[in-house]
Design an enzyme around this catalytic site. Structure first.
Site, mmCIF file in Angstrom:
data_model
loop_
_atom_site.group_PDB
_atom_site.id
_atom_site.type_symbol
_atom_site.label_atom_id
_atom_site.label_comp_id
_atom_site.label_asym_id
_atom_site.label_seq_id
_atom_site.Cartn_x
_atom_site.Cartn_y
_atom_site.Cartn_z
ATOM 1 N N CYS A 132 11.689 4.668 71.044
ATOM 2 C CA CYS A 132 11.000 5.239 69.465
ATOM 3 C C CYS A 132 10.456 6.474 69.745
ATOM 4 O O CYS A 132 9.268 6.138 70.086
ATOM 5 C CB CYS A 132 10.818 3.737 68.882
ATOM 6 S SG CYS A 132 9.987 4.566 67.739
ATOM 7 N N HIS A 149 7.191 6.249 68.645
ATOM 8 C CA HIS A 149 5.786 5.130 69.076
ATOM 9 C C HIS A 149 6.409 5.016 70.908
ATOM 10 O O HIS A 149 5.523 3.601 71.128
ATOM 11 C CB HIS A 149 6.512 3.753 68.529
ATOM 12 C CG HIS A 149 6.132 4.242 66.897
ATOM 13 N ND1 HIS A 149 7.298 3.666 65.754
ATOM 14 C CD2 HIS A 149 4.671 4.482 66.117
ATOM 15 C CE1 HIS A 149 6.423 4.091 64.869
ATOM 16 N NE2 HIS A 149 5.332 4.329 64.761
ATOM 17 N N HIS A 201 16.235 10.367 78.778
ATOM 18 C CA HIS A 201 17.623 11.500 79.303
ATOM 19 C C HIS A 201 17.331 12.640 79.318
ATOM 20 O O HIS A 201 16.895 12.980 77.924
ATOM 21 C CB HIS A 201 19.195 11.866 78.887
ATOM 22 C CG HIS A 201 20.037 11.595 79.685
ATOM 23 N ND1 HIS A 201 20.618 13.389 79.507
ATOM 24 C CD2 HIS A 201 21.609 11.285 79.878
ATOM 25 C CE1 HIS A 201 22.106 12.900 79.798
ATOM 26 N NE2 HIS A 201 22.531 12.372 80.397
ATOM 27 N N MET A 235 6.671 0.827 72.509
ATOM 28 C CA MET A 235 8.361 0.622 71.542
ATOM 29 C C MET A 235 9.044 1.073 72.313
ATOM 30 O O MET A 235 9.422 1.842 72.810
ATOM 31 C CB MET A 235 7.626 0.735 70.296
ATOM 32 C CG MET A 235 9.385 0.099 70.050
ATOM 33 S SD MET A 235 8.897 1.525 67.967
ATOM 34 C CE MET A 235 10.654 0.342 66.865
#
Lengths: 175, 139
Positions: free
Chosen positions: A117, A120, A75, A125
């Protein structure tokens, strides 16, 4: 007029009489776990793809004993990233979750929500949650590919139709 | 943010030389003292990381380290280096790195996808300082 809780109790009684699970009356809660191998070679969300009804609360829990993770929506309000959740939906950021810690977000706007994440993302991820179905009022489909994301991250999102067909997709099943 | 704390700590501690193996007596038990700081105090990571133990690092040496790894009893058990793969591929070399102890019983090298502090995919180079060190750091 009875209060909502009383209605639920009445409804639960009717459901019990019909032999159907009372849990259907509760606000739905789904779980997504953050996981990793012992040495941190691989890390992932489980499931990586999830289909839920509008109003579902998703609980993210770090099950990786040697690492911390976040669940962070793509976002512009968060690190100026590409918008990859419905425009009317509120973004979320769990901040870092240490092993065993959890974070919850309730998703009400129909559409496709992509998240990652923070430490990561470079390792791919990421996860995708599909809320409702195409055609629901306000539905927003998947965001297009963007140079804002690394190729490993873009490759991590399961297709929307596959998520809708299976309900939950684990990493091993993701393309 | 905790990452900023590491940078700030590095700024303050830069003039201070790290204790290296020639001063290894100062490093054998936790805490090793300045300029080393406990990683879990500066970054969102567990105090004891299974497989790595309780880590201390001189922020000025990031990302490679050395990271000093202590067991549950505070005994220095390993020295660890973390070298981002892209940096190596792009020509960065990490030379002359310090060690926590001159005694090395074995070395493990493996891939890590990243974690707070060293977020880019990197290699862990783990120098164990005695035969039982790996088991003491395991959990």
């Amino acid at each position: 007029m009875p209060a909502r809780r009383q209605v639920l109790a009445i409804g639960g009684g009717v459901f019990a009489a019909l032999g159907r699970p009372r849990a259907l009356w509760a606000d739905p809660v789904e779980s997504v776990e953050m996981k990793g191998t012992a040495r941190g070679e691989r890390i992932w969300f489980a499931p990586v793809g999830l289909a839920v009804m509008p109003g579902t609360t998703v609980r993210f829990t770090n099950r990786d004993p040697g690492n911390s993770h976040t669940s962070t929506a793509y976002h512009p309000d968060i690190l100026d990233r590409q918008l990859r959740i419905p425009p009317d939906a509120a973004p979320w950021d769990s901040d870092f979750l240490l092993p065993g810690e959890s974070f919850e977000v309730t998703l009400t706007v129909p559409g496709v929500y992509d998240y990652y994440c923070m430490p990561h993302e470079m390792a791919g991820m990421v996860g995708r949650i599909v809320v409702g179905r195409p055609g629901d009022p306000g539905w927003q489909g998947a965001a297009p590919d963007s140079a804002d994301l690394e190729p490993d991250a873009l490759a991590g999102f399961p297709p929307v139709d596959e998520i809708l067909a299976k309900g939950r997709i684990l990493k091993e099943e993701a393309r | 943010m905790k990452t900023a704390l590491l940078v700030a700590a590095a700024t303050f501690l830069l003039p201070v030389g790290s204790a290296l193996a020639h001063e290894e007596g100062a490093l054998q038990m936790s805490p090793p003292g300045a300029p080393y700081i406990q990683v879990s105090d500066a970054l969102p990571l567990p105090e004891f990381i299974p497989g790595l133990g309780t880590l201390f690092v001189d922020p000025a040496t990031l990302p490679a380290g050395p990271f000093l790894a202590y067991d549950h009893d505070g005994r220095l058990s390993a020295t660890i280096y973390m070298t981002p793969l892209d940096d190596l591929r792009n020509g960065t070399s990490y030379d002359g790195l310090g060690v926590g102890s001159h005694t090395v019983s074995s070395v493990d090298i493996y891939y890590n996808a990243g974690h707070p502090g060293v977020e880019a995919p990197h290699a862990h180079v783990v120098l164990f300082h005695d035969e039982d060190a790996k088991s003491r750091l395991a959990e």
